[in-house]
Design an enzyme around this catalytic site. Structure first.
Site, PDB file in Angstrom:
ATOM      1  N   CYS A 147       1.171  -1.067  -0.229  1.00  0.00           N
ATOM      2  CA  CYS A 147      -0.103  -0.067   0.274  1.00  0.00           C
ATOM      3  C   CYS A 147       0.317   1.229  -0.016  1.00  0.00           C
ATOM      4  CB  CYS A 147      -1.127  -0.025   0.969  1.00  0.00           C
ATOM      5  SG  CYS A 147      -1.671   1.179   1.659  1.00  0.00           S
TER       6      CYS A 147
ATOM      7  N   CYS B 280       0.000   4.337   1.948  1.00  0.00           N
ATOM      8  CA  CYS B 280       0.034   4.141   3.375  1.00  0.00           C
ATOM      9  C   CYS B 280       1.409   4.479   3.928  1.00  0.00           C
ATOM     10  CB  CYS B 280      -0.810   2.278   3.707  1.00  0.00           C
ATOM     11  SG  CYS B 280      -2.383   2.386   3.086  1.00  0.00           S
ATOM     12  N   ASP B 281       2.145   3.547   3.522  1.00  0.00           N
ATOM     13  CA  ASP B 281       3.338   3.481   3.810  1.00  0.00           C
ATOM     14  C   ASP B 281       5.063   4.565   2.447  1.00  0.00           C
ATOM     15  OD1 ASP B 281       2.670   1.349   5.655  1.00  0.00           O
ATOM     16  OD2 ASP B 281       2.618   0.226   4.307  1.00  0.00           O
TER      17      ASP B 281
END
Ligand code: FAD
Ligand code: NAP
Length: 323
Positions: free
Chosen positions: A137, A140-141
Site C-alpha cells: 500500500c 499508506c507507507d
C-alpha cells in the site's frame, strides 16, 4: 449446541467499515451483532504506523486504532462474535448467516464489511520483510520512503498509480513488470512514461526479497528475466507489491451482483446492493480508494441506510395492519 443470535443489524467483518457501521447502528438502537472473522480488526491490524487517519496528530498504531474502534462499538452496545461466516441466505425477509462454530445469525438487515486482501507474490522473504521494506500500500507507507529508492511490482492500474504516487516522495521509482507491456489504461501509462522519476524494468519476475543482515530490513530484490532466465539483483529501500487485490466475496457469489473482479456492486453513491436490506461497505465494494477512512465512511452510510430501510418497512407494515 448451536445457538441462534437475532439482531436488527447483522454485520459481517470487524475492520473499520464493520466497526463504524456498528457504532452508528448501536447508537440508533439497532443492537448490532458483528461477526469478526479470521482477522479481528481487519487489515490495519497487520500494519504498524498509521499517519492518515484523521483525529491524531501523532503517529498511531494500526492494531491500537482497531482496538479503540472495537471498544467504542462495544461501549455503545455492539455484540462482538468470535466466529467466521461460512454460508449465507439472503432471500429474506430475515437474512441468515451460519458461522464456523455452527451458530446461526439472523438479521433484519445485513451489512457486508468483509474487506479485501492484497495479493502477494508468495516468494521467499516477502512475508518476513513485510513492514520492514515490503508493503502492499503506497498511500499508506510511501511517506516512510521520502528521498529513498523504491520499486513497484506489477503492470496494472494499481501498480502504475502506486508508482506515480510514490514520485511524491521519491525521485527514484522503478516499476518491475513480468512482461514487455503494461495492462494498465493508456492514460496512466502515458503519465508513467512521461515521469522522469520513474524507470521501468521489463520482463522480470521477482524471485526473492533479500534482507540486509545488519538491520533486518529489505536490501534488494533478486530478479529472473522471464525471456532469458538470467538472474540479476536490484537494490532498493522499499518494495511495493501491486499485483491486485482479492475482495472477500466468495460467500456472496450468485447471491449479489458483483463486478468481474468480485467486488460487490452497489447503487452509485450508496452502500445498497441489489438485494434490499443488504448493504456493502469498505474495501469489499471499493477497488479504488481502499483506505481506513473511506471504509469507515461507507460503514457509517451502511448503518444509516439500514436504519432507514427498517424504519420504512416497519412503517409500511404498521400502515397495512391499520388499514
Ligand atoms: P478489512 O479491514 O479488510 O476487514 C475485513 C473484516 O472482515 C475482517 O475483520 C475479517 O476478519 C472479516 N471477514 C472477512 N471474511 C469474513 C467472514 N467470512 N466472516 C466473518 N468475518 C469476515 N489505510 C489507511 O487509511 N491508512 C493506512 O495507513 C493503511 N495502512 C495499511 C497497511 C496495510 C499493510 C494494509 C494491508 C492496508 C492498509 N490500509 C491503510 C488500508 C486499510 O487497512 C483498509 O482500507 C481497511 O482496513 C478496509 O477496511 P474494511 O473494514 O473494509 O475491511
Ligand atoms: P490487475 O489489473 O489484475 O493487474 C495486476 C497486474 O499484476 C498485472 O499487470 C499482472 O501481470 C501483475 N501480476 C499478477 N500476478 C503477478 C505475479 N504473481 N507476479 C508478477 N506480476 C503479477 O490488478 P490491479 O492493477 O490491482 O487492478 C484491479 C482492478 O482495479 C482493475 O479492474 C483495474 O482497472 C481497477 N483499478 C482501477 C483504477 C482506476 O480506475 N484508477 C485504479 C486501480 C485499479 P500481467 O499483466 O502479466 O497479467
Amino acid at each position: 449446541m448451536a445457538t441462534t443470535h437475532k439482531t436488527r443489524m447483522l454485520i459481517i467483518g470487524s475492520g473499520p467499515a464493520g466497526l463504524s457501521a456498528a457504532i452508528y447502528g448501536a447508537r440508533a438502537g439497532m443492537e448490532p451483532i458483528v461477526v469478526q472473522g479470521l482477522q479481528p480488526g481487519g487489515q490495519l491490524t497487520i500494519t504498524t504506523d498509521v499517519e492518515n487517519y484523521p483525529g491524531f496528530r501523532e503517529v498511531i498504531q494500526g492494531p491500537w486504532l482497531m482496538q479503540e474502534m472495537q471498544a467504542q462499538a462495544e461501549h455503545v452496545g455492539t455484540r462482538m462474535m468470535w466466529d467466521t461466516i461460512t454460508s449465507v441466505d439472503l432471500t429474506g425477509p430475515k437474512f441468515v448467516a451460519v458461522g464456523d462454530s455452527g451458530d446461526i445469525y439472523e438479521g433484519d438487515t445485513f451489512v457486508i464489511a468483509t474487506g479485501a486482501q492484497a495479493k502477494w507474490l508468495g516468494v521467499p522473504g516477502e512475508q518476513e520483510l513485510s513492514g520492514k521494506g515490503v508493503s502492499a500500500c503506497a498511500t499508506c507507507d510511501g511517506f516512510f520512503y521520502r528521498g529513498k529508492k523504491v520499486v513497484v511490482i506489477g503492470g496494472g492500474n494499481t501498480a502504475v498509480e502506486e508508482a506515480l504516487y510514490l514520485t511524491n516522495h521519491s525521485e527514484d521509482v522503478t516499476l518491475i513488470h513480468r512482461r514487455d507491456s503494461l495492462r494498465s489504461e493508456k492514460i496512466l501509462q502515458d503519465r508513467l512514461f512521461a515521469n522522469p522519476r520513474i524507470k521501468v524494468v521489463w520482463n522480470k519476475r521477482v524471485e526473492s526479497f533479500l534482507a540486509d543482515p545488519a538491520n533486518g530490513q529489505l536490501r534488494a530484490l533478486q530478479l529472473i528475466d522471464t525471456q532469458t532466465g538470467a538472474e540479476s539483483e536490484i537494490e532498493t529501500d522499499g518494495a511495493f507489491v501491486a499485483i491486485g487485490h482479492a475482495p472477500a466475496t466468495e460467500l456472496f457469489k450468485g447471491k449479489l451482483a458483483m463486478d468481474e473482479s468480485g467486488y460487490l456492486l452497489v447503487e452509485p453513491g450508496t452502500p445498497k446492493t441489489d438485494v434490499p436490506g443488504v448493504f456493502a461497505c469498505g474495501d469489499v465494494m471499493d477497488h479504488i480508494y481502499r483506505q481506513a477512512i473511506t471504509a469507515a465512511g461507507t460503514g457509517c452510510m451502511a448503518a444509516l441506510d439500514a436504519e432507514r430501510f427498517l424504519a420504512e418497512r416497519e412503517f409500511a407494515e404498521k400502515a397495512k395492519e391499520e388499514a
